[in-house]
Motif scaffolding. Sequence first.
Motif, mmCIF file in Angstrom:
data_model
loop_
_atom_site.group_PDB
_atom_site.id
_atom_site.type_symbol
_atom_site.label_atom_id
_atom_site.label_comp_id
_atom_site.label_asym_id
_atom_site.label_seq_id
_atom_site.Cartn_x
_atom_site.Cartn_y
_atom_site.Cartn_z
ATOM 1 N N LEU A 1 -59.928 -37.635 -13.563
ATOM 2 C CA LEU A 1 -58.662 -37.209 -14.173
ATOM 3 C C LEU A 1 -58.946 -36.370 -15.413
ATOM 4 O O LEU A 1 -58.350 -35.310 -15.620
ATOM 5 C CB LEU A 1 -57.791 -38.421 -14.530
ATOM 6 N N ARG A 2 -59.866 -36.862 -16.227
ATOM 7 C CA ARG A 2 -60.179 -36.116 -17.450
ATOM 8 C C ARG A 2 -60.845 -34.786 -17.115
ATOM 9 O O ARG A 2 -60.572 -33.761 -17.749
ATOM 10 C CB ARG A 2 -61.086 -36.963 -18.348
ATOM 11 N N THR A 3 -61.702 -34.805 -16.103
ATOM 12 C CA THR A 3 -62.372 -33.569 -15.685
ATOM 13 C C THR A 3 -61.343 -32.528 -15.254
ATOM 14 O O THR A 3 -61.453 -31.345 -15.588
ATOM 15 C CB THR A 3 -63.328 -33.890 -14.513
ATOM 16 N N PHE A 4 -60.354 -32.987 -14.524
ATOM 17 C CA PHE A 4 -59.299 -32.087 -14.060
ATOM 18 C C PHE A 4 -58.527 -31.487 -15.244
ATOM 19 O O PHE A 4 -58.314 -30.276 -15.325
ATOM 20 C CB PHE A 4 -58.351 -32.860 -13.139
ATOM 21 N N ILE A 5 -58.143 -32.362 -16.173
ATOM 22 C CA ILE A 5 -57.353 -31.906 -17.326
ATOM 23 C C ILE A 5 -58.181 -30.967 -18.206
ATOM 24 O O ILE A 5 -57.708 -29.909 -18.627
ATOM 25 C CB ILE A 5 -56.843 -33.109 -18.146
ATOM 26 N N VAL A 6 -59.440 -31.365 -18.458
ATOM 27 C CA VAL A 6 -60.307 -30.510 -19.280
ATOM 28 C C VAL A 6 -60.534 -29.168 -18.588
ATOM 29 O O VAL A 6 -60.547 -28.107 -19.223
ATOM 30 C CB VAL A 6 -61.660 -31.218 -19.575
ATOM 31 N N GLY A 7 -60.669 -29.231 -17.259
ATOM 32 C CA GLY A 7 -60.840 -27.996 -16.493
ATOM 33 C C GLY A 7 -59.653 -27.067 -16.667
ATOM 34 O O GLY A 7 -59.809 -25.854 -16.859
ATOM 35 N N MET A 8 -58.455 -27.642 -16.611
ATOM 36 C CA MET A 8 -57.243 -26.844 -16.807
ATOM 37 C C MET A 8 -57.232 -26.220 -18.197
ATOM 38 O O MET A 8 -56.948 -25.029 -18.379
ATOM 39 C CB MET A 8 -55.988 -27.718 -16.634
ATOM 40 N N GLU A 9 -57.535 -27.063 -19.192
ATOM 41 C CA GLU A 9 -57.500 -26.576 -20.582
ATOM 42 C C GLU A 9 -58.579 -25.512 -20.815
ATOM 43 O O GLU A 9 -58.347 -24.516 -21.495
ATOM 44 C CB GLU A 9 -57.700 -27.749 -21.548
ATOM 45 N N THR A 10 -59.759 -25.727 -20.216
ATOM 46 C CA THR A 10 -60.852 -24.776 -20.404
ATOM 47 C C THR A 10 -60.521 -23.426 -19.779
ATOM 48 O O THR A 10 -60.750 -22.369 -20.385
ATOM 49 C CB THR A 10 -62.155 -25.322 -19.775
ATOM 50 N N SER A 11 -59.957 -23.486 -18.553
ATOM 51 C CA SER A 11 -59.647 -22.212 -17.902
ATOM 52 C C SER A 11 -58.560 -21.474 -18.674
ATOM 53 O O SER A 11 -58.575 -20.250 -18.767
ATOM 54 C CB SER A 11 -59.224 -22.442 -16.451
ATOM 55 N N LEU A 12 -57.639 -22.240 -19.277
ATOM 56 C CA LEU A 12 -56.605 -21.600 -20.114
ATOM 57 C C LEU A 12 -57.247 -20.952 -21.331
ATOM 58 O O LEU A 12 -56.947 -19.812 -21.688
ATOM 59 C CB LEU A 12 -55.582 -22.630 -20.581
ATOM 60 N N ALA A 13 -58.149 -21.699 -21.956
ATOM 61 C CA ALA A 13 -58.763 -21.215 -23.197
ATOM 62 C C ALA A 13 -59.592 -19.956 -22.958
ATOM 63 O O ALA A 13 -59.736 -19.116 -23.842
ATOM 64 C CB ALA A 13 -59.631 -22.320 -23.800
ATOM 65 N N GLU A 14 -60.159 -19.837 -21.737
ATOM 66 C CA GLU A 14 -61.047 -18.700 -21.466
ATOM 67 C C GLU A 14 -60.311 -17.499 -20.857
ATOM 68 O O GLU A 14 -60.942 -16.497 -20.532
ATOM 69 C CB GLU A 14 -62.190 -19.153 -20.553
ATOM 70 N N CYS A 15 -59.014 -17.648 -20.672
ATOM 71 C CA CYS A 15 -58.262 -16.512 -20.147
ATOM 72 C C CYS A 15 -58.304 -15.363 -21.158
ATOM 73 O O CYS A 15 -58.261 -15.593 -22.368
ATOM 74 C CB CYS A 15 -56.798 -16.902 -19.909
ATOM 75 N N SER A 16 -58.365 -14.165 -20.626
ATOM 76 C CA SER A 16 -58.465 -13.013 -21.513
ATOM 77 C C SER A 16 -57.135 -12.743 -22.218
ATOM 78 O O SER A 16 -56.072 -12.806 -21.602
ATOM 79 C CB SER A 16 -58.878 -11.786 -20.705
ATOM 80 N N ALA A 17 -57.233 -12.443 -23.499
ATOM 81 C CA ALA A 17 -56.017 -12.092 -24.251
ATOM 82 C C ALA A 17 -55.588 -10.664 -23.942
ATOM 83 O O ALA A 17 -54.483 -10.245 -24.277
ATOM 84 C CB ALA A 17 -56.293 -12.252 -25.748
ATOM 85 N N ASN A 18 -56.482 -9.909 -23.298
ATOM 86 C CA ASN A 18 -56.197 -8.501 -23.013
ATOM 87 C C ASN A 18 -55.557 -8.274 -21.652
ATOM 88 O O ASN A 18 -55.311 -7.136 -21.288
ATOM 89 C CB ASN A 18 -57.505 -7.690 -23.050
ATOM 90 N N ARG A 19 -55.355 -9.368 -20.911
ATOM 91 C CA ARG A 19 -54.810 -9.172 -19.568
ATOM 92 C C ARG A 19 -53.394 -9.708 -19.473
ATOM 93 O O ARG A 19 -53.097 -10.788 -20.001
ATOM 94 C CB ARG A 19 -55.697 -9.837 -18.507
ATOM 95 N N ILE A 20 -52.544 -8.937 -18.810
ATOM 96 C CA ILE A 20 -51.199 -9.421 -18.522
ATOM 97 C C ILE A 20 -50.967 -9.335 -17.019
ATOM 98 O O ILE A 20 -51.605 -8.542 -16.323
ATOM 99 C CB ILE A 20 -50.108 -8.645 -19.296
ATOM 100 N N ILE A 21 -50.075 -10.187 -16.541
ATOM 101 C CA ILE A 21 -49.836 -10.287 -15.104
ATOM 102 C C ILE A 21 -48.340 -10.215 -14.829
ATOM 103 O O ILE A 21 -47.551 -10.929 -15.461
ATOM 104 C CB ILE A 21 -50.407 -11.609 -14.544
ATOM 105 N N SER A 22 -47.982 -9.355 -13.883
ATOM 106 C CA SER A 22 -46.579 -9.270 -13.454
ATOM 107 C C SER A 22 -46.438 -9.921 -12.092
ATOM 108 O O SER A 22 -47.179 -9.583 -11.162
ATOM 109 C CB SER A 22 -46.143 -7.800 -13.327
ATOM 110 N N ALA A 23 -45.490 -10.837 -12.001
ATOM 111 C CA ALA A 23 -45.205 -11.485 -10.720
ATOM 112 C C ALA A 23 -43.701 -11.476 -10.515
ATOM 113 O O ALA A 23 -42.933 -11.156 -11.445
ATOM 114 C CB ALA A 23 -45.736 -12.910 -10.714
ATOM 115 N N SER A 24 -43.276 -11.855 -9.322
ATOM 116 C CA SER A 24 -41.841 -11.897 -9.058
ATOM 117 C C SER A 24 -41.190 -12.974 -9.924
ATOM 118 O O SER A 24 -41.733 -14.079 -10.068
ATOM 119 C CB SER A 24 -41.591 -12.214 -7.581
ATOM 120 N N ARG A 25 -40.023 -12.626 -10.478
ATOM 121 C CA ARG A 25 -39.325 -13.598 -11.303
ATOM 122 C C ARG A 25 -38.764 -14.735 -10.436
ATOM 123 O O ARG A 25 -38.518 -15.844 -10.919
ATOM 124 C CB ARG A 25 -38.197 -12.911 -12.082
ATOM 125 N N LEU A 26 -38.588 -14.453 -9.149
ATOM 126 C CA LEU A 26 -38.024 -15.470 -8.250
ATOM 127 C C LEU A 26 -38.976 -16.647 -8.095
ATOM 128 O O LEU A 26 -38.587 -17.807 -8.220
ATOM 129 C CB LEU A 26 -37.784 -14.861 -6.855
#
Lengths: 385, 232
Positions: A37-62
């Motif tokens: 459980l902790r591995t999963f949560i830390v994994g989520m937090e780590t992947s968030l933390a390592e996301c690039s600040a220079n990238r933006i993503i457009s997806a459907s609002r629906l």
Amino acid sequence: MGRIPWRLMFAHFRRNKLRAALTVGSVFMAVLIFGFLRTFIVGMETSLAECSANRIISASRLSLFAHMPKSLEPEITELAEGKAEITAFTWYGGIYIDSDPKHYWGRFGTHPESFKKVYGPDLILEEDAWQKWTDLRQGCIIGSDLANDENLKLGDRVHLTGNIFSGEVDLEVVGIYRSKVRSFDQKTLFFNWDYLNETSKAAGGRKDCVSTYCMLLKNAADSGPLSAKIDAAFENSPHRTMTQTERAFQAQFNSMWGNLPLFFGILGGVVLLACLMVTTNTMMLNARERIQETGVLKTLGFTKGTLLVLTLTESLLLCMFGGLLAMFIVQSVDGEILMFVIASVPPSTIWLGLGIATALGLVSGFFPARLVSRLEIVEALRRRA
Amino acid sequence: MSDNALLRFQGVDKIYKRGDEELHVLAGLDMAVNAGEFLALMGPSGCGKSTILNLAGGLDTPDAGTVTFGGEDIGALSDAGRAGWRSRNVGFIFQAYNLIPVLTARQNVALPLLLTPLGSKARKEQAERALRIVGLGDRMEHYPNQLSGGQEQRVASARALATDPRLLLADEPTGDLDATSAKDILDLLQRLNRENGKTIVMVTHDPAAAERAHRTLKLDKGRLVHSTGAAH
């Protein structure tokens, strides 16, 4: 305190192998669940933390799963006014070999050249491979973990049967990438969007659609204004967009699972509490069965302190052994993908798991140790287990 | 009272409480056991025989009076002090043998030796020597459930002997044994007394067992009522 009769403790383990194994097993399961459980949560937090600040993503609002027309790409490119590189992704889905979950990994159609401009900085892939992928319409690149799991190597064919899109695609592995960041997993396949589109169109299926547009900004400060500009441009169109930073996009993806940290926290707490009750009960059972033995040991001259240490150590050893086994397993999943999240097992998870196992041992050993140390010799000798 | 006394009870009271009721098990008991003496204690159930053994072995403390061993007041010692004193000076033989079932005969006998300064090898040799004394040299690696009652009691005797204590306390040592095994144990106790100079206090209901002792004290309601034989 004098010498401690350790041999006696191990003799009890040998005599009650099943009970000892079940106690170790219950701690193992509880700590293992905590660890995952902790591995999963830390994994989520780590992947968030390592996301690039220079990238933006457009997806459907629906919905994240709704497609957008490919025709938006020139408009978005125009809106970006040269401030960003743009690429598009289409989630292909499809079936590889069979429907077994072990063959279920990410498959995206994209444009090799624009993909390289937007995500190339995060990847390690030889220049020859980039070029070959660009040149070969049926070429694909795969992550190194995927190559290992599916035993794929350069030149191998990957045959996918469409389930979202119609038709089938027959791909050749032309490159195996490794990722520099945890936010980009190594268990995904990327192939040419044009090939995807033409096979689906030929089979009468979906065509000219993409899942997301991803942009690498030259300046991170442009992310807010450009996101707002893109969303405003399509506000009154049939294809309203929601544009956000890669981190916000990832967080939105994660939030599909609900408030996982809270849910996992409660789940983990309940499992550990149940385990504590099981181990305490077992250790009390041991102590009660050995009341007369305790009386004999005290009669021979072993002190309260010695017996207290012996009882606590027995509990600690069983629990810590279970905890060690669990953490050994948890450590082995570091970097693997758990439900779309790259597992992250920092040392703190290992230490916390071992700490919990130690605490379980101490707490579950406390009551029997107290019983043993307080027992009057005459009373103990009189009683049967 | 004898000047040669190893163990002496002076004005000893022992009261047990059961709810609001107080049970005077011993009342003003005076007795002495000389060094090298083999003493038997007899009397009806509940007369205080086992309580005397418990007090003599420092397993319990008197409510009044003193129990001294070699002039040292056992009751004045702390719990840990009494535990250490027991390990050095007293060997116990119980009616139910009270061996540790998960340990072999040798390991059971070696258990009290952990409380001595002996090293591992010396402990093993000492335990084997004690087992040979009681005639179980060929049963050292057997577990209690692989031994007969008589053999178990001999292992318990070896355990009591292992640390070479001055005092052996035996609480109905033949109570659970058949006639042949009982005779073997009594022979052993007598031999330990005669050849090794062990002071022995034995509680028994069996007059034949009591005959092996130098002296027999009979108790009733916590008081000495009769004495046969002469102090050693």
